[in-house]
Design an enzyme around this catalytic site. Sequence first.
Site, mmCIF file in Angstrom:
data_model
loop_
_atom_site.group_PDB
_atom_site.id
_atom_site.type_symbol
_atom_site.label_atom_id
_atom_site.label_comp_id
_atom_site.label_asym_id
_atom_site.label_seq_id
_atom_site.Cartn_x
_atom_site.Cartn_y
_atom_site.Cartn_z
ATOM 1 N N MET A 15 0.848 -1.196 0.000
ATOM 2 C CA MET A 15 0.000 0.000 0.000
ATOM 3 C C MET A 15 0.882 1.244 0.000
ATOM 4 O O MET A 15 1.458 1.618 1.008
ATOM 5 C CB MET A 15 -0.904 -0.005 1.236
ATOM 6 C CG MET A 15 -1.844 1.185 1.312
ATOM 7 S SD MET A 15 -3.126 1.213 0.048
ATOM 8 C CE MET A 15 -4.150 -0.151 0.579
ATOM 9 N N HIS A 16 1.009 1.860 -1.155
ATOM 10 C CA HIS A 16 1.730 3.122 -1.274
ATOM 11 C C HIS A 16 0.753 4.146 -1.847
ATOM 12 O O HIS A 16 -0.453 3.913 -1.857
ATOM 13 C CB HIS A 16 3.014 2.960 -2.108
ATOM 14 C CG HIS A 16 2.772 2.434 -3.486
ATOM 15 N ND1 HIS A 16 2.607 3.254 -4.571
ATOM 16 C CD2 HIS A 16 2.652 1.165 -3.954
ATOM 17 C CE1 HIS A 16 2.405 2.516 -5.656
ATOM 18 N NE2 HIS A 16 2.431 1.238 -5.306
ATOM 19 N N ALA A 17 1.230 5.273 -2.288
ATOM 20 C CA ALA A 17 0.347 6.383 -2.672
ATOM 21 C C ALA A 17 -0.669 6.018 -3.756
ATOM 22 O O ALA A 17 -1.849 6.358 -3.636
ATOM 23 C CB ALA A 17 1.180 7.586 -3.116
ATOM 24 N N GLU A 89 -1.433 -3.074 -10.637
ATOM 25 C CA GLU A 89 -0.032 -2.663 -10.758
ATOM 26 C C GLU A 89 0.871 -3.750 -11.329
ATOM 27 O O GLU A 89 1.939 -3.446 -11.822
ATOM 28 C CB GLU A 89 0.515 -2.252 -9.393
ATOM 29 C CG GLU A 89 -0.071 -0.969 -8.904
ATOM 30 C CD GLU A 89 0.679 -0.424 -7.722
ATOM 31 O OE1 GLU A 89 0.770 0.804 -7.633
ATOM 32 O OE2 GLU A 89 1.177 -1.209 -6.897
#
Length: 90
Positions: A15-17, A89
């Site tokens: 979980m990143h931006a 992603e």
Amino acid sequence: MTVKQTVEITNKLGMHARPAMKLFELMQGFDAEVLLRNDEGTEAEANSVIALLMLDSAKGRQIEVEATGPQEEEALAAVIALFNSGFDED
């Protein structure tokens, strides 16, 4: 009533931006409150990008997703689908 399901983070960077923003945007379409909880008990509301970033949710971590509200079933299903897709992603 509340519905819950546990899901594993599968995207490489966790979980990143970008995933946090996707989840935040997804939640805008539902009349439900969604809470995420990692395996250490840290919680984050899905309508807070900052809280999601602080969830410490790397690849392989188990996240419990809890939804409450008129569209809780639909919101939970959408969140689980987003996680299972690796946030598009990979």
